[in-house]
Design an enzyme around this catalytic site. Structure first.
Site, short mmCIF file in Angstrom:
data_model
loop_
_atom_site.label_atom_id
_atom_site.label_comp_id
_atom_site.label_asym_id
_atom_site.label_seq_id
_atom_site.Cartn_x
_atom_site.Cartn_y
_atom_site.Cartn_z
N HIS A 39 -75.04 3.69 -14.84
CA HIS A 39 -73.68 3.45 -14.34
C HIS A 39 -73.18 2.10 -14.84
O HIS A 39 -73.97 1.24 -15.22
CB HIS A 39 -73.66 3.36 -12.81
CG HIS A 39 -74.37 4.43 -12.06
ND1 HIS A 39 -73.70 5.31 -11.23
CD2 HIS A 39 -75.68 4.74 -11.93
CE1 HIS A 39 -74.57 6.12 -10.65
NE2 HIS A 39 -75.78 5.79 -11.06
N TYR A 40 -71.86 1.89 -14.76
CA TYR A 40 -71.37 0.52 -14.71
C TYR A 40 -70.89 0.26 -13.29
O TYR A 40 -70.57 1.19 -12.54
CB TYR A 40 -70.31 0.19 -15.75
CG TYR A 40 -68.96 0.88 -15.70
CD1 TYR A 40 -68.28 1.17 -14.51
CD2 TYR A 40 -68.31 1.23 -16.88
CE1 TYR A 40 -67.04 1.77 -14.49
CE2 TYR A 40 -67.07 1.83 -16.88
CZ TYR A 40 -66.44 2.09 -15.68
OH TYR A 40 -65.20 2.68 -15.67
N THR A 41 -70.83 -1.03 -12.92
CA THR A 41 -70.47 -1.35 -11.54
C THR A 41 -68.99 -1.13 -11.26
O THR A 41 -68.60 -0.77 -10.15
CB THR A 41 -70.83 -2.81 -11.21
OG1 THR A 41 -70.26 -3.66 -12.21
CG2 THR A 41 -72.35 -2.98 -11.19
N GLU A 109 -77.42 0.41 -12.13
CA GLU A 109 -76.04 -0.09 -12.24
C GLU A 109 -76.03 -1.26 -13.22
O GLU A 109 -76.87 -2.17 -13.13
CB GLU A 109 -75.52 -0.55 -10.88
CG GLU A 109 -75.25 0.57 -9.89
CD GLU A 109 -73.87 1.18 -10.06
OE1 GLU A 109 -73.12 0.73 -10.96
OE2 GLU A 109 -73.55 2.10 -9.27
N HIS A 151 -73.39 8.36 -15.49
CA HIS A 151 -72.76 8.83 -14.25
C HIS A 151 -71.61 9.78 -14.59
O HIS A 151 -71.39 10.80 -13.92
CB HIS A 151 -72.27 7.64 -13.44
CG HIS A 151 -71.95 7.95 -12.03
ND1 HIS A 151 -71.28 7.07 -11.21
CD2 HIS A 151 -72.20 9.05 -11.26
CE1 HIS A 151 -71.14 7.60 -10.01
NE2 HIS A 151 -71.68 8.81 -10.01
N ASP A 161 -68.09 6.15 -16.08
CA ASP A 161 -69.07 5.13 -16.45
C ASP A 161 -70.39 5.71 -17.01
O ASP A 161 -70.74 6.83 -16.69
CB ASP A 161 -69.37 4.23 -15.24
CG ASP A 161 -69.82 5.00 -14.00
OD1 ASP A 161 -69.15 5.95 -13.60
OD2 ASP A 161 -70.85 4.61 -13.42
#
Length: 252
Positions: A39-41, A109, A151, A161
């Site tokens: 994921h990215y945050t 993340e 994700h 993401d």
């Protein structure tokens, strides 16, 4: 590059900066850990992301969330949830016949503001830390390359993401996930029945495909495997990449 699930030699979990999150529970009995979801945050900064992932009382209307690891832009890695526990990171999700993937996945993340707050490239130090972390996870769990996913891959109706600036090709070169080599993806021609062909290939790879909104799964695929053009169109370049990825996924 094999899509098989050969288990790498056992490796001890390394030491990370610890910030325990209260947001986890027991994994379902008998369910394997066979997925890695990146994921990215999507938050303004690392501090806000860390607080959100460890928040016992989130803002009204928001769910409690967590992940196993958080990787900052300078390469610092936080462990929030032990790998043997179920972190709450993927939500409503689907991949290769399985749904609600938190129970069978490790969630990582990666700090980045995301498309809402100023999406930007992932620094080299951060990507090096992500690669080292992922290699350790893959050494501890029988996760096949086809199950190293974004994700956005497992929830294309909700998520983007880690997006089209994430270096999936570089990770694959280190044995993390899949990448089709030397397959041109820039042909914009629109073949007849391209959308139907794309839907079939997406399902073979593992995507959830909504017949009413097939562009969502196509865009998710493009963000991962055809990053030079993310437009949701089933053009010849996208179909070529889809064919190549499907072949890797289905290789014995």
């Amino acid at each position: 590059m094999s899509s098989g699930g050969a288990h790498r030699p056992a490796a001890a979990a390394p030491e990370f900066r610890q910030r325990p999150s209260p947001n986890h529970d027991a994994r379902p009995a008998g369910e394997p850990i066979d997925m890695l979801v990146l994921h990215y945050t999507g938050m303004r900064n690392a501090r806000d992301a860390l607080e959100r992932l460890c928040d016992l009382e989130p803002p009204a209307g928001l769910p409690r969330v967590s992940c196993h690891y958080l990787v900052e832009e300078d390469g610092l890695v936080w462990q929030l949830v032990p790998e043997e526990r179920r972190a709450w990171h993927a939500g409503q999700s689907f991949w290769r016949g399985h749904s609600m993937l938190n129970g069978r996945s490790i969630g990582v993340e990666i700090v980045n503001p995301g498309h809402e707050w100023g999406y930007r490239p992932f620094p080299l130090l951060q990507m090096a830390a992500v690669a080292e972390l992922c290699l350790g996870i893959l050494a501890r769990h029988p996760i096949p390359p086809r199950n190293v996913v974004a994700h956005g891959d497992v929830a294309p109706d909700r998520k983007q993401d880690p997006g089209e600036l994430f270096d999936w090709e570089g990770l694959a070169s280190q044995g993390i996930g899949l990448w089709p080599e030397a397959v041109p993806g820039d042909d914009p021609a629109l073949p007849l029945q391209g959308s139907a062909r794309a839907a079939d290939l997406l399902a073979r790879i593992g995507y959830p495909v909504d017949a009413a909104q097939p562009r969502l799964a196509i865009e998710a695929f493009q963000r991962h495997w055809r990053q030079e053009r993310v437009d949701g169109r089933a053009d010849a370049g996208t179909l070529a990449r889809l064919e190549a990825v499907a072949a890797l996924v289905e290789r014995p």
